[in-house]
Design an enzyme around this catalytic site. Structure first.
Site, PDB file in Angstrom:
ATOM      1  N   HIS A 107      -0.778 -38.666  21.953  1.00 56.27           N
ATOM      2  CA  HIS A 107       0.525 -38.277  21.418  1.00 56.27           C
ATOM      3  C   HIS A 107       1.532 -39.419  21.615  1.00 56.27           C
ATOM      4  O   HIS A 107       2.320 -39.735  20.711  1.00 56.27           O
ATOM      5  CB  HIS A 107       1.039 -37.015  22.111  1.00 56.27           C
ATOM      6  CG  HIS A 107       0.370 -35.750  21.671  1.00 56.27           C
ATOM      7  ND1 HIS A 107      -0.987 -35.548  21.760  1.00 56.27           N
ATOM      8  CD2 HIS A 107       0.890 -34.610  21.125  1.00 56.27           C
ATOM      9  CE1 HIS A 107      -1.275 -34.341  21.305  1.00 56.27           C
ATOM     10  NE2 HIS A 107      -0.150 -33.750  20.903  1.00 56.27           N
TER      11      HIS A 107
ATOM     12  N   GLU B 136      10.937   5.882  16.116  1.00 54.49           N
ATOM     13  CA  GLU B 136      10.983   5.370  14.741  1.00 54.49           C
ATOM     14  C   GLU B 136      12.327   5.737  14.108  1.00 54.49           C
ATOM     15  O   GLU B 136      13.024   4.897  13.547  1.00 54.49           O
ATOM     16  CB  GLU B 136       9.828   5.971  13.936  1.00 54.49           C
ATOM     17  CG  GLU B 136       9.822   5.573  12.476  1.00 54.49           C
ATOM     18  CD  GLU B 136       8.797   6.355  11.676  1.00 54.49           C
ATOM     19  OE1 GLU B 136       8.512   5.956  10.526  1.00 54.49           O
ATOM     20  OE2 GLU B 136       8.280   7.378  12.171  1.00 54.49           O
ATOM     21  N   HIS B 137      12.677   7.026  14.177  1.00 56.16           N
ATOM     22  CA  HIS B 137      13.971   7.520  13.699  1.00 56.16           C
ATOM     23  C   HIS B 137      14.724   8.118  14.885  1.00 56.16           C
ATOM     24  O   HIS B 137      14.179   8.978  15.578  1.00 56.16           O
ATOM     25  CB  HIS B 137      13.800   8.620  12.649  1.00 56.16           C
ATOM     26  CG  HIS B 137      12.865   8.286  11.527  1.00 56.16           C
ATOM     27  ND1 HIS B 137      11.530   8.644  11.548  1.00 56.16           N
ATOM     28  CD2 HIS B 137      13.088   7.647  10.355  1.00 56.16           C
ATOM     29  CE1 HIS B 137      10.956   8.241  10.419  1.00 56.16           C
ATOM     30  NE2 HIS B 137      11.881   7.621   9.687  1.00 56.16           N
TER      31      HIS B 137
ATOM     32  N   THR C  20       4.528   9.571  12.020  1.00 55.17           N
ATOM     33  CA  THR C  20       5.986   9.509  12.006  1.00 55.17           C
ATOM     34  C   THR C  20       6.583  10.250  13.194  1.00 55.17           C
ATOM     35  O   THR C  20       5.955  11.146  13.771  1.00 55.17           O
ATOM     36  CB  THR C  20       6.534  10.082  10.687  1.00 55.17           C
ATOM     37  OG1 THR C  20       7.935   9.800  10.595  1.00 55.17           O
ATOM     38  CG2 THR C  20       6.324  11.584  10.600  1.00 55.17           C
TER      39      THR C  20
ATOM     40  N   ASP D 173      15.212   8.359   4.281  1.00 52.44           N
ATOM     41  CA  ASP D 173      13.924   8.368   3.591  1.00 52.44           C
ATOM     42  C   ASP D 173      14.068   8.035   2.112  1.00 52.44           C
ATOM     43  O   ASP D 173      13.140   7.503   1.494  1.00 52.44           O
ATOM     44  CB  ASP D 173      13.262   9.743   3.723  1.00 52.44           C
ATOM     45  CG  ASP D 173      12.618   9.952   5.085  1.00 52.44           C
ATOM     46  OD1 ASP D 173      12.399   8.955   5.793  1.00 52.44           O
ATOM     47  OD2 ASP D 173      12.338  11.115   5.432  1.00 52.44           O
TER      48      ASP D 173
ATOM     49  N   TYR E  92       0.831  -1.196   0.000  1.00 49.89           N
ATOM     50  CA  TYR E  92       0.000   0.000   0.000  1.00 49.89           C
ATOM     51  C   TYR E  92       0.872   1.256   0.000  1.00 49.89           C
ATOM     52  O   TYR E  92       1.804   1.382   0.795  1.00 49.89           O
ATOM     53  CB  TYR E  92      -0.920   0.021   1.222  1.00 49.89           C
ATOM     54  CG  TYR E  92      -1.917   1.159   1.166  1.00 49.89           C
ATOM     55  CD1 TYR E  92      -3.083   1.035   0.412  1.00 49.89           C
ATOM     56  CD2 TYR E  92      -1.687   2.357   1.827  1.00 49.89           C
ATOM     57  CE1 TYR E  92      -3.991   2.076   0.331  1.00 49.89           C
ATOM     58  CE2 TYR E  92      -2.588   3.410   1.744  1.00 49.89           C
ATOM     59  CZ  TYR E  92      -3.737   3.259   0.995  1.00 49.89           C
ATOM     60  OH  TYR E  92      -4.633   4.294   0.897  1.00 49.89           O
TER      61      TYR E  92
ATOM     62  N   HIS F  57       5.530  16.166   7.696  1.00 51.55           N
ATOM     63  CA  HIS F  57       4.751  15.018   7.226  1.00 51.55           C
ATOM     64  C   HIS F  57       3.278  15.142   7.600  1.00 51.55           C
ATOM     65  O   HIS F  57       2.393  14.818   6.806  1.00 51.55           O
ATOM     66  CB  HIS F  57       5.292  13.718   7.846  1.00 51.55           C
ATOM     67  CG  HIS F  57       6.401  13.089   7.084  1.00 51.55           C
ATOM     68  ND1 HIS F  57       6.238  12.487   5.868  1.00 51.55           N
ATOM     69  CD2 HIS F  57       7.717  12.960   7.381  1.00 51.55           C
ATOM     70  CE1 HIS F  57       7.390  12.012   5.437  1.00 51.55           C
ATOM     71  NE2 HIS F  57       8.309  12.283   6.340  1.00 51.55           N
TER      72      HIS F  57
END
Length: 446
Positions: free
Chosen positions: A433, A340-341, A249, A374, A129, A274
């Protein structure tokens, strides 16, 4: 503009740190009532429902779900040559990094005649996506497609929202990136309905015998999107695999007084542009640096193109400056935050970066900004958000592989351990078993 959290002179516990640090995010549960009927309708009715919701939400109905090959080719022909060159470089570097992530089959001889192997099988078909909202993201095409291709995925489809300005097809730069990567199946569908159509499949026309009429469902969906896309991924994960529930982000920067405040300000702003929910956090032991960054942020934000969006993000509860006693305390803070970063802009930045436990990606020194990651570092920019870097990884070749154990024991190897298996089966009150083992050695066998 940036709020301050002063942790100097204190030794907060991990739990206290997590509560104290700036954190925004979105409440996926808040939109589930809106998204659930969309997913259910597409699951039941297929393409017609997806197109109806797309027309309602996007204001456009594409001529077909599957974008014709001619439209994809024309998008590449019309692409700015400089953008095409930049995308090619991004693809080349991403391939270098992701090719080294491939896994090899292992064979472990547990006993004489008993071998357990682990082989890595690509997911059969994946849906990638690519959002279309505040910006156009051909880089997201690269970051999703390259690891899937390097993993050996045999069938993949890119889905991206139709655009009113481009005849109902996805943005031409998105299509051009697909062409550069050799992707020939692109669907003009986005949002929650796009995720549902990837999960459940459908037909592009009423004529089932027409070429490309069948829209096969996928086995795994990856790629970021808005809160409605995230909610749809959550609802569809019982039918397909997903990479993650991505949140807004975020960037965290650990810096000391050796850092350049202008550079730090520009990096904080780069993430803030962003989304109004984007998080930008500076962690430092220098009040003077914090003051200088604040001043630089004010100056640079006033001149940036997306000023309103940037100012909203930087002024939000998810952004701020955290003051600590020293870099050691700063390390504890960024590990608790699990960005994240994460940028490290300190003296001995590489040594400090090597001690970080929790981050989606780590950018070392003043010449490794998040912007590089990026687009052209070779690393992947689809990364864990909202603190999930404590336990999750970014998108990679591994995302598209399944590790499968192959157990190969001969009679002697099984006989050697048979009594242990029976004992453990009895201990768990699962006599069937044990009987499955005993049966193999009962009487004579041909």
């Amino acid at each position: 503009m940036l709020a301050r959290i002063d942790l100097r002179g204190s030794t907060p516990t991990l739990a206290e740190l997590r509560r104290a640090l700036p954190r925004g995010g979105t409440d996926v549960n808040a939109v589930l009532d809106t998204v659930t009927p969309v997913v259910h309708a597409v699951a039941e009715k297929g393409t017609p429902a997806a197109l109806e919701f797309g027309e309602k939400f996007d204001g456009i109905r594409p001529p077909s779900v599957r974008v014709p090959a001619k439209v994809i080719a024309e998008a590449l022909e019309g692409l700015d040559p400089q953008v095409a060159d930049a995308l090619r470089e991004s693809i080349t570097r991403a391939r270098k990094v992701h090719a080294d992530q491939r896994r090899e089959t292992t064979h472990t001889q547990v006993a004489d005649g008993g071998v357990v192997s682990e082989k890595w099988i690509p997911v059969r078909r994946v849906g990638l996506y690519v959002p279309g909202g505040n910006a156009v993201y051909p880089s997201s095409v690269v970051m999703n497609v390259v690891p899937a291709q390097e993993a050996g995925v045999g069938s993949l489809v890119v889905a991206s929202p139709p655009q009113r300005d481009f005849g109902g097809w996805p943005h031409p730069t998105i299509l051009a990136a697909c062409a550069l990567l050799g992707v020939d199946e692109v669907w003009a569908v986005g949002g929650a309905q796009g995720i549902a159509l990837l999960a459940y499949g459908g037909a592009d026309t009423d004529q089932a015998d027409e070429p490309n009429a069948v829209l096969d469902p996928v086995d795994l969906i990856t790629g970021p999107g808005n809160i409605y896309v995230t909610a749809a991924k959550r609802l569809c994960r019982s039918v397909v695999g997903i990479d993650s529930e991505a949140g807004p982000t975020e960037i965290a920067i650990l810096a000391d007084d050796s850092a350049d405040p202008g550079i730090l300000a520009s990096d904080l702003i780069s993430q803030a542009e962003h989304d109004v929910l984007a998080a930008s956090v500076l962690v430092t032991d220098s009040v003077e640096l914090a003051d200088a960054v604040d001043a630089a942020v004010e100056q640079q934000a006033a001149a940036t193109k997306h000023r309103e969006r940037v100012v909203t993000a930087l002024s939000g509860e998810q952004s701020g400056i955290v003051l600590v006693d020293d870099v050691e305390a700063g390390l504890a803070v960024v590990d608790a935050y699990a960005a994240e970063h994460l940028e490290i802009q300190t003296r001995d930045a590489a040594a400090i970066a090597d001690r970080v436990h929790n981050a989606g990606a780590i950018f070392v020194g003043p010449y490794a900004p998040v912007s590089l990651g990026d687009y052209c570092a070779g690393s992947n920019h689809v990364l864990p958000t909202s603190g999930s870097a404590r336990f999750a990884s970014g998108l990679s070749v591994q995302t598209f592989l399944k590790g499968v154990h192959v157990i190969d024991y001969d009679e002697a190897a099984l006989r050697e351990v048979a009594d242990k298996v029976v004992t453990l089966a009895d201990a768990e009150d699962l006599p069937g078993h044990g009987d499955a083992i005993k049966q193999r050695f009962a009487g004579s066998r041909r």
